[in-house]
Design a protein around this motif. Sequence first.
Motif, PDB file in Angstrom:
ATOM      1  N   ASP A 171      53.901  43.335  37.253  1.00  0.00           N
ATOM      2  CA  ASP A 171      53.825  44.198  38.424  1.00  0.00           C
ATOM      3  C   ASP A 171      52.879  43.572  39.458  1.00  0.00           C
ATOM      4  N   ASP A 172      51.761  44.210  39.771  1.00  0.00           N
ATOM      5  CA  ASP A 172      50.898  43.671  40.830  1.00  0.00           C
ATOM      6  C   ASP A 172      49.661  42.972  40.267  1.00  0.00           C
ATOM      7  N   ARG A 173      49.707  42.565  38.974  1.00  0.00           N
ATOM      8  CA  ARG A 173      48.564  41.898  38.364  1.00  0.00           C
ATOM      9  C   ARG A 173      48.932  40.474  37.954  1.00  0.00           C
ATOM     10  N   LEU A 174      47.927  39.598  38.024  1.00  0.00           N
ATOM     11  CA  LEU A 174      48.115  38.188  37.683  1.00  0.00           C
ATOM     12  C   LEU A 174      47.006  37.766  36.714  1.00  0.00           C
ATOM     13  N   VAL A 175      47.405  37.148  35.599  1.00  0.00           N
ATOM     14  CA  VAL A 175      46.459  36.620  34.618  1.00  0.00           C
ATOM     15  C   VAL A 175      46.724  35.127  34.468  1.00  0.00           C
ATOM     16  N   LEU A 193      43.220  31.549  44.217  1.00  0.00           N
ATOM     17  CA  LEU A 193      43.425  32.988  44.033  1.00  0.00           C
ATOM     18  C   LEU A 193      42.514  33.827  44.919  1.00  0.00           C
ATOM     19  N   GLN A 194      41.734  33.199  45.769  1.00  0.00           N
ATOM     20  CA  GLN A 194      40.681  33.913  46.486  1.00  0.00           C
ATOM     21  C   GLN A 194      41.210  34.958  47.462  1.00  0.00           C
ATOM     22  N   ASP A 195      42.454  34.819  47.937  1.00  0.00           N
ATOM     23  CA  ASP A 195      42.990  35.791  48.894  1.00  0.00           C
ATOM     24  C   ASP A 195      43.568  37.026  48.212  1.00  0.00           C
ATOM     25  N   ASP A 199      40.471  42.892  41.724  1.00  0.00           N
ATOM     26  CA  ASP A 199      40.876  43.756  40.615  1.00  0.00           C
ATOM     27  C   ASP A 199      42.318  43.520  40.184  1.00  0.00           C
ATOM     28  N   ARG A 200      43.010  42.623  40.878  1.00  0.00           N
ATOM     29  CA  ARG A 200      44.396  42.310  40.500  1.00  0.00           C
ATOM     30  C   ARG A 200      44.516  40.970  39.791  1.00  0.00           C
TER      31      ARG A 200
END
Length: 493
Positions: A171-175, A193-195, A199-200
């Motif tokens: 969904d709206d999360r990235l690991v 990933l700074q942009d 919390d995502r």
Amino acid sequence: MRKPLGVLALVLGVGGLGLWARAYNAHEIEQKITAEAAGIVAPAIHGITSTVSGRDITAKGIADTEAEKSGILAALNGLPGRRVVHDQITVLPKVSPYEMSLTKAEGAEALTAAGSVPSEAFRKDIAALPGHPDPGPLVLASGAPADWDRLVKAAAAALQPLDFGTASLTDDRLVVTGQARTPAEADLVHAALQDLAADRVEVRLDLLDDGTPPEWHFSYDAFSGAQVSGKLPVGLDEKTISAATGIPSVYSPAHQALIGEPGHEAALLGVLAPWFPSVERLNANMAPGKAEIFAEVGPGSNTALLTETLQSGMKAISPELDVSVTVQEVAPRGDEGEQRTNAITGQTEELRGGYWLPVANITPSLTECTAQADAILGRSTINFVSGSDQLSADARAVINQLASVVLPCTGTGGLQAKIGGHTDATGDAEMNLGLSQRRAVAVRKELIARGIPAGDLRAQGYGASQPVATNDTEEGKAANRRTTIEWTGEGPQ
């Protein structure tokens, strides 16, 4: 007669004109419906088409959602002049959670992709991302978050600095997980990933080098060999350690520093190399600017001299080094007559009288005993502290080798050995004669301590009376300062 014909002609003319007008209007209506229907389906995400036959509309293709399909059909049904709308639209399956992963394998340049893709256009975009993922395995499905493209682009960029890793989108999360070489590569991952909202995003990385100073431990045991652990500095690994120490095989569960410049570590270990044949155990704790050495040696070692030699040798290589050296004598492990293979020399050794002595491959005879003793003394000198009869720190190993020949030659061989002491011509001749005698006696004493009967050994000092080289050069003088063995007796009968 003319009047009825005229009326008929008028009626036919008017009727034909009506039929023509009706056909013309129908064509216009169909064209209008076609154009308006095409405009309605054009924004469809997955390319829905419309065809018009007469005033019947057929809509065909894939809608992203039920809402998109319902909206298109309602708009088509609202077109003026349409007759029937034929629904041939299928709705794309919706998945939840919406998932996709990009994976970078170790040693691979291209990324692999798995999961769902929201459109065929997006599938093409994925192939152009860093790492050029293969989007072929991705399954077309709806349900992607609004900024899915932004997440996927960030995921692909974050994998580039890693040795290997995976970026998993749910969904709206990235690991992002994987292995980075140093903190510098890890910083590049975070920069990619700074942009994204903090919390995502979650980043879990293993660092081959976390940037901490290299600290490592080297251990040696005459029974089991050498091992190195901890974090080795740049330029040092088990191969360079083996080359520096002369130990054939070094076990290394250590990991390698990737940051910094090569130092003096190999040279420092090289200072230890000549002493390993005399060492039972040795532990070295090494860190930048610091070395702690603790060694255990067998009986007959000059521990004070060895301590000083190791400390001064390391200081000569690295004057700023904080060196701590401890050498102590220990009783041998094992039972009398037990054998072992020395881990550094590879020689079979036997415990005799508290000393691990090499087992000589010899059939005692006057000729064989002379040849083997001369070979040992030819390649290794029994050294003394300058101007005295005190054996140097490295003399123990040579005497052990010599004892391994003298034992069988005086035992089963039935020979007697005369130990000769020789000096160079520097100084007073009478003083040199006395010094050579005391040195011969010192060697005899050490051989007796190793189990050789005192009655089979004599000591004779010759001073400078039997030179083998000129006394005009330092090399010649060094050659003249030597120990010799002369054999007497008939040998085995």
